[in-house]
Enzyme design. Structure first.
Site, short mmCIF file in Angstrom:
data_model
loop_
_atom_site.label_atom_id
_atom_site.label_comp_id
_atom_site.label_asym_id
_atom_site.label_seq_id
_atom_site.Cartn_x
_atom_site.Cartn_y
_atom_site.Cartn_z
N ALA A 58 0.86 -1.10 -0.02
CA ALA A 58 0.00 0.34 -0.40
C ALA A 58 1.22 1.45 0.09
O ALA A 58 1.88 0.93 0.22
CB ALA A 58 -0.92 -0.10 1.48
N GLY A 110 0.59 -5.02 0.88
CA GLY A 110 -0.76 -5.23 -0.61
C GLY A 110 -0.37 -5.38 -1.89
O GLY A 110 -0.36 -6.70 -2.39
N GLU A 156 -0.51 -9.34 -1.51
CA GLU A 156 -1.72 -9.96 -1.68
C GLU A 156 -2.19 -9.59 -3.05
O GLU A 156 -3.15 -10.21 -3.23
CB GLU A 156 -2.32 -8.69 -0.39
CG GLU A 156 -2.10 -8.95 1.28
CD GLU A 156 -2.93 -7.60 1.89
OE1 GLU A 156 -2.84 -6.09 1.87
OE2 GLU A 156 -3.68 -8.27 2.76
N GLU A 169 3.13 -6.14 7.79
CA GLU A 169 2.32 -5.10 7.98
C GLU A 169 2.64 -5.06 9.63
O GLU A 169 2.74 -3.55 9.94
CB GLU A 169 0.75 -5.33 7.76
CG GLU A 169 0.76 -5.09 6.38
CD GLU A 169 1.14 -6.11 5.67
OE1 GLU A 169 2.03 -6.99 5.79
OE2 GLU A 169 0.60 -5.61 3.97
N1 3HC Z 1 4.35 3.39 0.00
C1 3HC Z 1 5.21 4.67 -0.33
N2 3HC Z 1 6.23 4.96 -0.81
C2 3HC Z 1 6.87 4.10 -0.19
C3 3HC Z 1 6.58 3.06 0.13
C4 3HC Z 1 5.64 2.44 0.28
N3 3HC Z 1 4.77 1.59 1.10
N4 3HC Z 1 7.47 2.33 0.26
C5 3HC Z 1 8.76 2.55 -0.10
N5 3HC Z 1 8.03 3.54 0.11
C6 3HC Z 1 8.98 5.35 -0.69
C7 3HC Z 1 10.45 5.80 0.26
O1 3HC Z 1 9.54 6.69 0.89
C8 3HC Z 1 11.15 6.69 -0.12
O2 3HC Z 1 10.92 7.89 -1.00
P1 3HC Z 1 12.04 8.88 -0.53
O3 3HC Z 1 13.18 8.32 -1.12
O4 3HC Z 1 11.23 9.85 -1.58
O5 3HC Z 1 12.65 8.81 0.54
C9 3HC Z 1 11.22 5.04 -1.86
O6 3HC Z 1 10.39 4.96 -1.38
C10 3HC Z 1 12.65 4.68 -0.90
O7 3HC Z 1 12.59 3.42 -0.35
P2 3HC Z 1 13.63 3.45 0.76
O8 3HC Z 1 14.50 4.62 0.70
O9 3HC Z 1 13.39 2.54 2.23
O10 3HC Z 1 14.03 1.96 -0.34
P3 3HC Z 1 14.89 0.74 0.36
O11 3HC Z 1 15.85 0.68 -0.78
O12 3HC Z 1 16.01 0.47 1.34
O13 3HC Z 1 13.52 -0.44 0.77
C11 3HC Z 1 11.84 -1.30 0.53
C12 3HC Z 1 12.61 -0.28 0.18
C13 3HC Z 1 12.05 -2.57 1.00
C14 3HC Z 1 10.87 -0.84 -0.49
C15 3HC Z 1 11.31 0.03 1.95
O14 3HC Z 1 11.01 1.28 1.44
C16 3HC Z 1 10.45 -0.99 3.62
O15 3HC Z 1 9.99 -1.79 3.41
N6 3HC Z 1 8.83 0.03 2.87
C17 3HC Z 1 7.55 -0.34 3.61
C18 3HC Z 1 6.86 -0.97 2.84
C19 3HC Z 1 5.71 -2.15 3.51
O16 3HC Z 1 5.71 -1.68 4.58
N7 3HC Z 1 5.01 -3.02 2.77
C20 3HC Z 1 3.52 -2.22 3.44
C21 3HC Z 1 2.76 -1.80 3.37
S1 3HC Z 1 1.70 -1.67 4.98
C22 3HC Z 1 0.22 -2.48 3.51
O17 3HC Z 1 0.35 -2.83 2.56
C23 3HC Z 1 -0.98 -2.56 3.62
C24 3HC Z 1 -2.11 -4.12 3.35
O18 3HC Z 1 -1.89 -4.90 4.01
C25 3HC Z 1 -3.45 -3.49 3.25
#
Ligand code: 3HC
Length: 692
Positions: free
Chosen positions: A62, A101, A104, A124
């Site tokens: 997400a 997501g 998912e 999550e």
């Molecule tokens: N949404 C929006 N932006 C995101 C994002 C996300 N899910 N994940 C990463 N980004 C953005 C970061 O904010 C960053 O932006 P910036 O350069 O402007 O600061 C850019 O992407 C790069 O991220 P990182 O600097 O963290 O890059 P890495 O290569 O170190 O890591 C990653 C990449 C492994 C994807 C890491 O960012 C991460 O773990 N992100 C979170 C992923 C996550 O938790 N996803 C689950 C979301 S909850 C969900 O999906 C709910 C669902 O069940 C409904």
């Protein structure tokens, strides 16, 4: 702006998501995906559909930047419904990271083909949430529910090969990912049969339910206060009790509650604060790094042994150095015993334990550090001792070796001054037990070279630590703030709060242990010795030590510990003794409410945090929070002391501290300039950090 490129060839529509940097499922992506799936239904040229991602990521989940804003249609579950109910088979071609997501989406498809380098996970929980687009209902229908629960609870992604083994990836592509996915999609279409994950039930057996319940009980025992863990458990239990659609609704409602739950918001904050903590002022990708192929640790005590294990666990050969043969033997023996007990508990394989043990060797005398790329000194906490060791290291270590001290209080500049190479000297403050605790304070003296700081940051991550870089001062960030809480505890004991009242207030707040039970466990003589060396006093703790009450190890401390007792009992003798000392010190005694105890103990810490920020010892409030959550057991769902302070209100805290200072005549309690200024302006630490 198209965020998805659609391309129909040979009967297959390939939908390629292209939403840099991480292909998050923002509103435009959801809308276009729904639209393309819907249109493919009526397109006679399309027999099957492939969803894939552009670049290194499949879909990172997400779009986190949409959290906390009004939801924009279509919701992700609606898109996934369309995928699952498609009249043409949908295959996920997982080209890289599939998170949250993103996974998912793949689970809602009818088959999953992954490249060998793909990693898949539902992180999550780390954001204080649970999967909210069917993950809790679909994954347990594809693999053993206990394993699905464990995967979601842990949140770490797994490799494609592991996902295949578990059963939620159907094929790991031996060659070209899209070719393999295309073959799979057409095979499903031509067979005219494919399975909707929501209809699967083979994994939902009575035995599977028992296995799941056992895991769930264990999880709840470990994290009784975590709202997301409880919600995850409820949602997964739903697969056994509810029809699929109702299970999805249950999951969705728990997910929504968590999005707004302040405890979950704090966990989300922690997740981002941890990532931010990796960014160190003046250090970037372009900063050169030094190679760390071999390490040495000075001192085979509990700390030295634990640090050596950190290196070995990360695959780095390490030599433990002692001054005497028997101390060395005891130390190495202790490390071997720790690995043995992990094997005994089943948390480490025999081969892995042997491999790690083989990476650790011992030597008597400092000559053994000559070929180490980094030396970590973990000797006795005494400036004279440390300076002598560093003078020796300076003579023996090879040029360019990083010389680190594991001091928890002492001035790293003064230690560096014992060498001719202060640019190579740094503090690496591990927490006990070093092989378990996640926190690493990297203490950066002004003279330290940037490449040394950068190398230590990378090393911290390699050792599996959360590394936070801080400046030099007495006790750095964590222990400097802890000292305020310790002083406040003494003050409260004299003023009339009983030991168990203080500990109960702090465990009630969410810490796993109160300060007095903690002191008894660690040994009261440690602080006593330090105070004697510094010429300071703590009337209550000092008196207990003078009576030989050192805590658990002597059976008596703030509490008494009858034979084999793990938890201390109230000791009337101690309570009478404290009253006596209070009288002698002229302190008037009264009773305290739980709220007042919490305020008295924690507000002075926040105040110290404000001083630390003003002095730039910590780069941002989030760094202080990361330190307290990972090194001092601050309840993660309260974010950390600075985050919590923002929630309480800096005006409230400053007002109370002023009242404490006036009443006690203790100027250290008066609001620090930064705290006073923010309170006055009605700002938070967070706003200050963002604006400053
Ligand atoms: N949404 C929006 N932006 C995101 C994002 C996300 N899910 N994940 C990463 N980004 C953005 C970061 O904010 C960053 O932006 P910036 O350069 O402007 O600061 C850019 O992407 C790069 O991220 P990182 O600097 O963290 O890059 P890495 O290569 O170190 O890591 C990653 C990449 C492994 C994807 C890491 O960012 C991460 O773990 N992100 C979170 C992923 C996550 O938790 N996803 C689950 C979301 S909850 C969900 O999906 C709910 C669902 O069940 C409904």
């Amino acid at each position: 702006m198209p965020k998805i490129h659609s391309d129909v060839a040979g009967g297959v529509a390939v939908l390629r998501i292209s939403n840099p940097p991480v292909n998050a499922l923002g509103q435009a992506v959801r809308e276009q995906l729904l639209d393309l799936i819907t249109r493919a239904q009526d397109d006679a040229a399309v027999e099957a559909i492939i969803i894939t991602g552009e670049g290194k990521v499949f879909i990172a989940g997400a779009d986190i930047s949409e959290f906390g804003k009004p939801p924009l249609p279509p919701a992700l579950p609606e898109v996934l419904d369309a995928i699952e109910n498609s009249a043409k088979p949908v295959v996920a071609a997982i080209n890289g990271l599939a998170l949250g997501g993103g996974l998912e989406v793949a689970l809602a498809g009818h088959a999953r083909v992954a490249s060998a380098s793909a990693r898949l996970g539902l992180p999550e929980v780390k954001l204080g949430l649970i999967p909210g687009a069917g993950g809790t209902q679909r994954l347990p229908r594809l693999i053993a529910p206990a394993a699905a629960f464990a995967l979601m609870l842990d949140g770490e992604p797994v490799e494609a090969a592991r996902a295949l083994e578990l059963g939620f990836v159907d094929v790991v592509a031996p060659g070209d990912l899209l070719e393999t996915a295309r073959d799979k999609a057409l095979a499903l279409a031509r067979a005219g049969a494919w399975r909707r994950t929501g209809d699967a039930s083979a994994t939902l057996t009575e035995q599977a339910r028992e296995d799941f319940e056992e895991r769930a009980r264990e999880a709840l025992r470990r994290q009784p206060d975590a709202p997301n863990v409880a919600a995850l458990m409820e949602a997964v239990r739903g697969v056994f009790e509810l029809p699929f659609a109702e299970g999805l609704a249950l999951e969705r409602s728990r997910f929504r509650t968590l999005v707004d739950d302040p405890r979950a918001q704090a966990l989300r904050y922690s997740f981002f604060a941890e990532r931010k903590a990796g960014q160190v002022p003046g250090i970037g990708r372009e900063t050169p790094r030094r190679e760390i192929a071999r390490a040495a640790v000075i001192g085979a005590g509990t700390m030295g042994g634990g640090i050596a294990m950190c290196f070995a666990n990360a695959g780095i050969p390490v030599t433990v150095v002692e001054v005497a043969e028997d101390a060395l033997r005891r130390g190495i023996g202790r490390v071997a015993a720790l690995y043995e007990s992990s094997v005994g508990r089943g948390s480490l394989s025999r081969e892995e334990a042997d491999r790690r043990t083989a990476l650790i060797d011992g030597a008597v005398g400092y000559d053994a550090v000559a070929d180490a790329d980094i030396v970590v000194e973990a000797a006795f906490e005494d400036m004279g001792v440390k300076q002598e060791i560093f003078a020796s290291l300076d003579r023996i270590a090879k040029p360019g070796a990083i010389l680190a001290t594991n001091t928890s209080y002492l001035d790293v500049n003064a230690i560096a001054a014992a060498t001719q190479r202060p640019q190579d000297v740094i503090g690496l403050h591990f927490f006990s037990p070093a092989n378990v605790m996640r926190l690493l304070e990297i203490v950066r003296p002004e003279a330290t070279a940037a490449d040394v700081v950068a190398t230590c940051g990378d090393l911290g991550r390699k050792l599996g630590k959360v590394a936070v870089t801080v400046g030099v001062c007495f006790g750095f960030v964590g222990n400097r703030m802890l000292a305020r809480r310790t002083a406040a505890t003494e003050r409260l004991l004299l003023a009339g709060a009983l030991p168990h009242e203080i500990d109960d207030a702090i465990t009630g707040f969410g810490f796993r242990m109160g300060p007095l039970a903690m002191g008894d466990l660690a040994g009261l003589d440690i602080g006593w010795r330090t105070r004697k060396a510094q010429g300071t006093r703590a009337p209550v703790a000092d008196t207990l030590c003078e009576l030989g009450r050192f805590g658990q190890k002597s059976g008596r401390g703030f509490y008494r510990y009858p034979e084999n007792a793990r938890k201390g009992e109230r000791d009337p003798e101690v309570e009478a003794l404290i009253a006596e000392i209070a009288q002698r010190e002229g302190v008037e005694r009264r009773s305290f409410s739980t709220e007042e105890i919490v305020a008295r103990l924690l507000y002075p810490m926040v105040n110290e945090g404000a001083r630390i920020l003003a002095e730039k010892i910590a780069a941002r409030p989030g760094d202080i929070d990361v330190i307290w959550v990972n090194g001092y057991n601050w309840p993660a769902w309260r974010g950390g002391p600075m985050y919590w302070a923002d929630a309480v209100g800096l005006g409230v805290i400053a007002g109370q501290l002023t009242a404490f200072a006036d009443r006690e005549g203790d100027e250290t309690l008066r609001p620090a300039p930064l705290l006073a200024e923010l309170a006055e302006a009605g700002l938070t630490f967070r706003q200050w950090a963002e604006g400053a």
